[in-house]
Design a protein around this motif. Structure first.
Motif, PDB file in Angstrom:
ATOM      1  N   HIS A 112      -7.732   7.834   6.803  1.00 30.99           N
ATOM      2  CA  HIS A 112      -8.106   6.302   6.681  1.00 30.99           C
ATOM      3  C   HIS A 112      -7.667   5.554   8.155  1.00 30.99           C
ATOM      4  O   HIS A 112      -7.763   4.423   8.021  1.00 30.99           O
ATOM      5  N   GLY A 113      -6.871   6.325   8.955  1.00 28.50           N
ATOM      6  CA  GLY A 113      -6.373   5.353   9.960  1.00 28.50           C
ATOM      7  C   GLY A 113      -5.319   4.485   9.742  1.00 28.50           C
ATOM      8  O   GLY A 113      -4.907   3.548  10.303  1.00 28.50           O
ATOM      9  N   ALA A 114      -4.325   4.965   8.657  1.00 24.98           N
ATOM     10  CA  ALA A 114      -3.307   4.270   8.103  1.00 24.98           C
ATOM     11  C   ALA A 114      -2.018   4.798   8.490  1.00 24.98           C
ATOM     12  O   ALA A 114      -1.916   6.066   8.767  1.00 24.98           O
ATOM     13  N   ARG A 115      -1.034   4.172   8.580  1.00 31.91           N
ATOM     14  CA  ARG A 115       0.232   4.542   8.965  1.00 31.91           C
ATOM     15  C   ARG A 115       1.330   3.857   7.858  1.00 31.91           C
ATOM     16  O   ARG A 115       1.084   2.820   7.609  1.00 31.91           O
ATOM     17  N   VAL A 116       2.241   4.812   7.638  1.00 32.41           N
ATOM     18  CA  VAL A 116       2.949   4.336   6.312  1.00 32.41           C
ATOM     19  C   VAL A 116       4.415   4.468   6.725  1.00 32.41           C
ATOM     20  O   VAL A 116       4.731   4.964   7.911  1.00 32.41           O
ATOM     21  N   THR A 117       5.461   4.137   5.886  1.00 35.85           N
ATOM     22  CA  THR A 117       6.772   4.082   6.050  1.00 35.85           C
ATOM     23  C   THR A 117       7.300   5.180   4.832  1.00 35.85           C
ATOM     24  O   THR A 117       6.937   5.045   3.879  1.00 35.85           O
ATOM     25  N   VAL A 118       8.123   6.192   5.563  1.00 31.96           N
ATOM     26  CA  VAL A 118       8.782   7.011   4.451  1.00 31.96           C
ATOM     27  C   VAL A 118      10.360   7.173   4.479  1.00 31.96           C
ATOM     28  O   VAL A 118      10.667   7.203   5.429  1.00 31.96           O
ATOM     29  N   ALA A 259      -8.792  -2.071   2.763  1.00 33.35           N
ATOM     30  CA  ALA A 259      -9.947  -2.225   3.887  1.00 33.35           C
ATOM     31  C   ALA A 259     -11.010  -3.204   3.533  1.00 33.35           C
ATOM     32  O   ALA A 259     -11.380  -4.329   4.425  1.00 33.35           O
ATOM     33  N   ARG A 260     -11.525  -3.208   2.268  1.00 34.01           N
ATOM     34  CA  ARG A 260     -12.406  -4.200   1.810  1.00 34.01           C
ATOM     35  C   ARG A 260     -11.956  -5.820   1.776  1.00 34.01           C
ATOM     36  O   ARG A 260     -12.767  -6.604   2.185  1.00 34.01           O
ATOM     37  N   ARG A 261     -10.802  -5.812   1.651  1.00 31.63           N
ATOM     38  CA  ARG A 261     -10.089  -6.968   1.745  1.00 31.63           C
ATOM     39  C   ARG A 261      -9.670  -7.314   2.927  1.00 31.63           C
ATOM     40  O   ARG A 261      -9.101  -8.786   3.226  1.00 31.63           O
ATOM     41  N   GLY A 262      -9.857  -6.589   4.049  1.00 30.44           N
ATOM     42  CA  GLY A 262      -9.594  -6.788   5.591  1.00 30.44           C
ATOM     43  C   GLY A 262      -8.109  -6.624   5.778  1.00 30.44           C
ATOM     44  O   GLY A 262      -7.381  -7.338   6.704  1.00 30.44           O
ATOM     45  N   LEU A 263      -7.194  -5.936   4.943  1.00 30.85           N
ATOM     46  CA  LEU A 263      -5.954  -5.590   5.111  1.00 30.85           C
ATOM     47  C   LEU A 263      -5.770  -4.255   5.817  1.00 30.85           C
ATOM     48  O   LEU A 263      -6.120  -3.251   5.209  1.00 30.85           O
ATOM     49  N   ARG A 264      -4.879  -4.196   6.631  1.00 28.41           N
ATOM     50  CA  ARG A 264      -4.652  -2.732   7.413  1.00 28.41           C
ATOM     51  C   ARG A 264      -3.152  -2.353   7.058  1.00 28.41           C
ATOM     52  O   ARG A 264      -2.293  -3.135   6.993  1.00 28.41           O
ATOM     53  N   ALA A 265      -3.140  -1.169   6.614  1.00 29.33           N
ATOM     54  CA  ALA A 265      -1.978  -0.524   6.291  1.00 29.33           C
ATOM     55  C   ALA A 265      -1.282  -0.131   7.580  1.00 29.33           C
ATOM     56  O   ALA A 265      -1.913   0.940   8.526  1.00 29.33           O
ATOM     57  N   VAL A 266       0.047  -0.623   7.900  1.00 31.01           N
ATOM     58  CA  VAL A 266       0.685  -0.475   9.156  1.00 31.01           C
ATOM     59  C   VAL A 266       2.148   0.073   8.805  1.00 31.01           C
ATOM     60  O   VAL A 266       2.403  -0.040   7.550  1.00 31.01           O
ATOM     61  N   THR A 267       2.803   0.595   9.679  1.00 36.93           N
ATOM     62  CA  THR A 267       4.160   1.077   9.572  1.00 36.93           C
ATOM     63  C   THR A 267       5.013  -0.402   9.239  1.00 36.93           C
ATOM     64  O   THR A 267       4.409  -1.514   9.825  1.00 36.93           O
ATOM     65  N   THR A 268       6.248  -0.271   8.653  1.00 37.70           N
ATOM     66  CA  THR A 268       6.947  -1.380   8.418  1.00 37.70           C
ATOM     67  C   THR A 268       7.347  -2.282   9.532  1.00 37.70           C
ATOM     68  O   THR A 268       7.391  -3.312   9.715  1.00 37.70           O
ATOM     69  N   THR A 269       7.730  -1.293  10.757  1.00 43.62           N
ATOM     70  CA  THR A 269       8.292  -1.653  11.993  1.00 43.62           C
ATOM     71  C   THR A 269       6.931  -2.655  12.559  1.00 43.62           C
ATOM     72  O   THR A 269       7.244  -3.921  13.133  1.00 43.62           O
ATOM     73  N   GLU A 270       5.918  -2.435  12.473  1.00 44.73           N
ATOM     74  CA  GLU A 270       4.499  -2.933  13.010  1.00 44.73           C
ATOM     75  C   GLU A 270       4.603  -4.091  12.161  1.00 44.73           C
ATOM     76  O   GLU A 270       4.203  -5.371  12.837  1.00 44.73           O
ATOM     77  N   LEU A 271       4.585  -4.179  10.888  1.00 38.15           N
ATOM     78  CA  LEU A 271       4.464  -5.316  10.008  1.00 38.15           C
ATOM     79  C   LEU A 271       5.447  -6.246  10.242  1.00 38.15           C
ATOM     80  O   LEU A 271       5.011  -7.651  10.491  1.00 38.15           O
ATOM     81  N   ILE A 272       6.598  -5.877  10.401  1.00 40.64           N
ATOM     82  CA  ILE A 272       7.841  -7.072  10.601  1.00 40.64           C
ATOM     83  C   ILE A 272       7.600  -7.527  12.100  1.00 40.64           C
ATOM     84  O   ILE A 272       7.926  -8.613  12.565  1.00 40.64           O
ATOM     85  N   GLY A 273       7.252  -6.689  12.970  1.00 39.52           N
ATOM     86  CA  GLY A 273       7.355  -7.175  14.394  1.00 39.52           C
ATOM     87  C   GLY A 273       6.324  -7.869  15.001  1.00 39.52           C
ATOM     88  O   GLY A 273       6.267  -8.226  16.068  1.00 39.52           O
TER      89      GLY A 273
END
Length: 273
Positions: A112-118, A259-273
């Motif tokens: 899905h082109g998503a990046r996550v945090t583990v 995706a339908r709501r226009g929200l992209r799943a990114v790493t936490t580092t990308e989210l905060i930075g």
């Protein structure tokens, strides 16, 4: 409420087992240089040593170190969400449980082109060390979720320090870094003592969350999806878990709805930075 049956769980495990774990970076590049021979008429001597390998080749001879923790000025010591003015969210997974499900979840996110945090548990890394590099190879964040996943806030200072440092040691040995984030175990928020010990171990911030999927209660895939989508918004940090078939079954719907709501799943580092 839709429940995942035992047949679904076996199918999820079979699907996860079919995914190949990414290994360490294969970069055994050796510089090939021929030594110059002796000049005409000169008595032969010992062969000249080969020229040193270029720095770029030496750097590619093994795995790249994982990203280190970062301090984010202006952010609190315990972070539960990112900026509310950007259409991004962080899906964070407690790293424990059946590795086939972890593989399947990572693969589904990547499709899905998503990046996550583990946030990995140290004993889980001991049992499945290849998953550390697999997570990083997929472009995901990898962090520390204590060594044994016990109630860290209830521990003495010595015990709590050991839980944080033992997991950090494993991450450092496997990836070259103590990991990008620390999340306390069995609690959403770290006690002041645990937050202080995490900083001393190299983690400027403790990672919490503002959306709890409750997937660890095995409520069924539809309920997991509903729990996430009911609360998620710009900047949310979502708590999810490896090791649960409901989570794997819910993830495609969660990602499609984000995706339908226009929200992209990114790493936490990308989210905060």
């Amino acid at each position: 409420m839709v429940r995942v049956t035992s047949t679904d769980r076996r199918a999820a495990l079979r699907a996860g087992a079919g995914l190949v774990a990414g290994g360490a970076f294969a970069g055994a590049c050796s510089a090939s240089g021929s030594a110059s021979g002796p000049s005409s008429g000169a008595s032969p001597g010992p062969p000249s040593p080969p020229p040193p390998a270029p720095a770029s080749a030496a750097a590619s001879a093994g795995p790249r170190p994982a990203p280190a923790p970062r301090a984010f000025p202006g952010q609190p010591a315990q972070i539960s969400h990112g900026p509310r003015d950007r259409p991004r969210v962080a899906l964070t997974f407690h790293g424990q449980g059946e590795p086939a499900l972890a593989e399947a979840l990572l693969g589904e996110a990547e499709r899905h082109g998503a990046r996550v945090t583990v946030l990995a548990v140290g004993t889980w890394l001991d049992a499945h060390p290849a998953l550390a590099r697999r997570i990083l190879d997929g472009g995901h964040d990898l962090g520390n979720h204590t060594h044994r996943h016990l109630d860290i806030n209830a521990m003495s200072e010595t015990e709590a320090r050991g839980e944080i440092e033992e997991c950090a040691l494993r991450l450092k040995r496997l990836t070259g870094s103590v990991g990008t984030w620390f999340r306390p175990s069995r609690t959403a928020l770290a006690s002041p003592l645990v937050a202080r010990l995490a900083r001393a171990a190299g983690y400027p911030h403790v990672l919490s969350y503002d959306v709890d999927s409750l997937d660890f209660t095995s409520p069924g895939a539809a309920a997991v999806t509903a729990n996430v989508m009911r609360e998620v918004r710009d900047g949310s940090v979502v708590s999810l878990h490896f090791g649960y078939a409901d989570t794997l079954a819910a993830l495609p719907a969660v990602l499609d709805e984000l995706a339908r709501r226009g929200l992209r799943a990114v790493t936490t580092t990308e989210l905060i930075g």
